[in-house]
Design a protein around this motif. Structure first.
Motif, short mmCIF file in Angstrom:
data_model
loop_
_atom_site.label_atom_id
_atom_site.label_comp_id
_atom_site.label_asym_id
_atom_site.label_seq_id
_atom_site.Cartn_x
_atom_site.Cartn_y
_atom_site.Cartn_z
N GLN A 150 28.20 67.54 50.14
CA GLN A 150 29.12 66.57 49.54
C GLN A 150 28.87 65.16 50.08
OE1 GLN A 150 31.02 67.18 46.91
NE2 GLN A 150 30.28 69.27 46.97
N LYS A 151 28.65 65.04 51.38
CA LYS A 151 28.36 63.74 51.98
C LYS A 151 27.04 63.18 51.44
CE LYS A 151 30.79 64.49 56.34
NZ LYS A 151 30.63 64.72 57.78
N ALA A 152 26.03 64.02 51.40
CA ALA A 152 24.73 63.59 50.89
C ALA A 152 24.83 63.17 49.42
CB ALA A 152 23.69 64.71 51.05
N SER A 153 25.59 63.93 48.65
CA SER A 153 25.74 63.61 47.23
C SER A 153 26.46 62.29 47.03
CB SER A 153 26.51 64.73 46.52
OG SER A 153 25.76 65.90 46.54
N ALA A 154 27.52 62.07 47.80
CA ALA A 154 28.28 60.81 47.67
C ALA A 154 27.43 59.62 48.07
CB ALA A 154 29.54 60.88 48.52
N ALA A 155 26.73 59.74 49.18
CA ALA A 155 25.86 58.64 49.63
C ALA A 155 24.72 58.42 48.65
CB ALA A 155 25.31 58.94 51.02
N GLY A 156 24.15 59.51 48.16
CA GLY A 156 23.05 59.41 47.20
C GLY A 156 23.48 58.80 45.89
N GLN A 157 24.66 59.16 45.44
CA GLN A 157 25.15 58.60 44.17
C GLN A 157 25.36 57.10 44.31
OE1 GLN A 157 28.37 60.66 42.30
NE2 GLN A 157 28.67 59.05 40.79
N LYS A 158 25.92 56.68 45.42
CA LYS A 158 26.14 55.25 45.64
C LYS A 158 24.80 54.51 45.65
CE LYS A 158 28.36 51.98 48.74
NZ LYS A 158 29.10 51.80 49.98
N SER A 159 23.81 55.08 46.32
CA SER A 159 22.49 54.46 46.37
C SER A 159 21.84 54.42 44.99
CB SER A 159 21.57 55.22 47.33
OG SER A 159 22.03 55.11 48.64
N ARG A 160 21.93 55.53 44.27
CA ARG A 160 21.30 55.58 42.94
C ARG A 160 22.03 54.70 41.94
NH1 ARG A 160 20.54 60.58 45.13
NH2 ARG A 160 22.30 61.58 44.09
N ASP A 161 23.32 54.47 42.16
CA ASP A 161 24.05 53.53 41.30
C ASP A 161 23.46 52.13 41.41
OD1 ASP A 161 25.73 55.45 40.27
OD2 ASP A 161 27.44 54.91 41.55
N SER A 162 22.94 51.80 42.57
CA SER A 162 22.34 50.48 42.75
C SER A 162 21.10 50.31 41.87
CB SER A 162 21.97 50.23 44.22
OG SER A 162 20.86 51.03 44.61
N LEU A 163 20.50 51.42 41.46
CA LEU A 163 19.31 51.35 40.60
C LEU A 163 19.66 51.05 39.15
CD1 LEU A 163 17.29 54.38 42.00
CD2 LEU A 163 17.11 51.96 42.63
N ARG A 164 20.92 51.00 38.84
CA ARG A 164 21.35 50.66 37.48
C ARG A 164 21.60 49.17 37.32
NH1 ARG A 164 25.03 55.71 37.61
NH2 ARG A 164 23.65 57.23 36.70
N GLN A 165 21.42 48.41 38.39
CA GLN A 165 21.74 46.99 38.39
C GLN A 165 20.56 46.15 37.91
OE1 GLN A 165 24.96 46.29 39.14
NE2 GLN A 165 25.16 48.49 39.40
N GLY A 166 20.85 44.99 37.43
CA GLY A 166 19.83 44.00 37.08
C GLY A 166 19.04 44.35 35.83
N ASP A 167 18.07 43.50 35.56
CA ASP A 167 17.25 43.67 34.36
C ASP A 167 16.42 44.96 34.40
OD1 ASP A 167 18.17 41.24 33.38
OD2 ASP A 167 16.49 40.09 34.22
N VAL A 168 15.90 45.28 35.59
CA VAL A 168 15.07 46.48 35.69
C VAL A 168 15.93 47.73 35.50
CG1 VAL A 168 13.47 47.78 37.13
CG2 VAL A 168 13.45 45.29 37.22
N GLY A 169 17.10 47.74 36.11
CA GLY A 169 18.01 48.87 35.95
C GLY A 169 18.41 49.08 34.50
N GLN A 170 18.64 47.98 33.82
CA GLN A 170 19.00 48.07 32.40
C GLN A 170 17.83 48.59 31.57
OE1 GLN A 170 20.58 44.25 31.30
NE2 GLN A 170 22.30 44.42 32.72
N ALA A 171 16.62 48.16 31.94
CA ALA A 171 15.44 48.64 31.22
C ALA A 171 15.26 50.15 31.41
CB ALA A 171 14.19 47.89 31.69
N LEU A 172 15.49 50.62 32.62
CA LEU A 172 15.39 52.06 32.89
C LEU A 172 16.49 52.83 32.16
CD1 LEU A 172 14.62 52.02 36.72
CD2 LEU A 172 13.05 52.70 34.90
N ALA A 173 17.69 52.27 32.13
CA ALA A 173 18.83 52.95 31.49
C ALA A 173 18.60 53.17 30.00
CB ALA A 173 20.10 52.14 31.73
N LYS A 174 17.78 52.33 29.37
CA LYS A 174 17.49 52.48 27.94
C LYS A 174 16.58 53.67 27.65
CE LYS A 174 16.96 47.57 27.36
NZ LYS A 174 16.09 46.54 26.82
N GLN A 175 15.89 54.14 28.68
CA GLN A 175 14.87 55.16 28.47
C GLN A 175 15.47 56.57 28.56
OE1 GLN A 175 11.81 54.29 27.54
NE2 GLN A 175 12.48 52.16 27.73
N PRO A 176 15.21 57.42 27.56
CA PRO A 176 15.75 58.78 27.59
C PRO A 176 15.32 59.57 28.82
CG PRO A 176 14.78 58.29 25.44
CD PRO A 176 14.45 57.14 26.34
N GLY A 177 14.12 59.34 29.30
CA GLY A 177 13.60 60.09 30.44
C GLY A 177 14.31 59.81 31.75
#
Length: 188
Positions: A150-177
């Motif tokens: 649970q701790k690893a999942s919570a910390a990991g989710q917070k970190s991976r949420d940071s990958l949704r930020q900015g122009d690059v994050g938005q570009a990745l979010a558009k991709q089905p993969g």
């Protein structure tokens, strides 16, 4: 008349520069989208492995034989660790994304996925270390593994949420993969 011609020439030159800069911006966006597609096309297989691992964790009967629970959890943790490690390698190999924040984004993604791989490898080691000969001891140990997950999942989710930020994050979010990068963990 000469002044007006010079002003007109200066304005025309300024407009040409503005159009050139605008065109570069569009080109960067297209290159970023192409970069994201390349990354996400490779990432899709790893993301499916992570989803499958999490689904298998949710299907483990925690009241079953300790050795069976241990084996199933260990396999799921190892699969997730391997997949997160592969995601880190994919972002390493892809290089920086086009744009101003591309290098920082890439470094962050490599770190996030490397850390997730390390956490899941640690969970595997933790589950492998449980005593399966005694049901009560195993159950207590399993609670600790669950808390760590649970701790690893919570910390990991917070970190991976940071990958949704900015122009690059938005570009990745558009991709089905790249959909489903944030796994939902269930403890056995």
């Amino acid at each position: 008349m000469k002044v007006n011609t010079r002003v007109l020439a200066a304005l025309s030159g300024g407009l040409a520069v503005l159009l050139a800069v605008s065109a570069c911006g569009d080109d960067t966006g297209k290159k970023r989208d192409e970069w994201a597609k390349g990354v996400c096309d490779q990432a899709a297989v790893q993301i499916k492995k992570i989803d499958d691992s999490n689904n298998s964790l949710g299907q483990v009967d925690s009241g079953g034989k300790p050795a069976d629970v241990q084996s199933a959890d260990a396999a799921a943790f190892q699969s997730a660790a391997d997949a997160f490690g592969s995601l880190s390698a994919i972002f390493t190999k892809a290089g920086p994304a086009p744009g101003d924040d591309g290098k920082t984004f890439q470094q962050n993604a490599v770190t996030v996925f490397h850390d997730a791989a390390t956490q899941y490898a640690g969970l595997k080691k933790q589950i492998d270390g449980l005593d399966t000969r005694h049901q009560a001891k195993f159950a207590d140990g399993l609670k600790n593994v669950s808390a760590s997950l649970q701790k690893a999942s919570a910390a990991g989710q917070k970190s991976r949420d940071s990958l949704r930020q900015g122009d690059v994050g938005q570009a990745l979010a558009k991709q089905p993969g790249c959909r489903g990068v944030v796994p939902t963990a269930s403890a056995s």
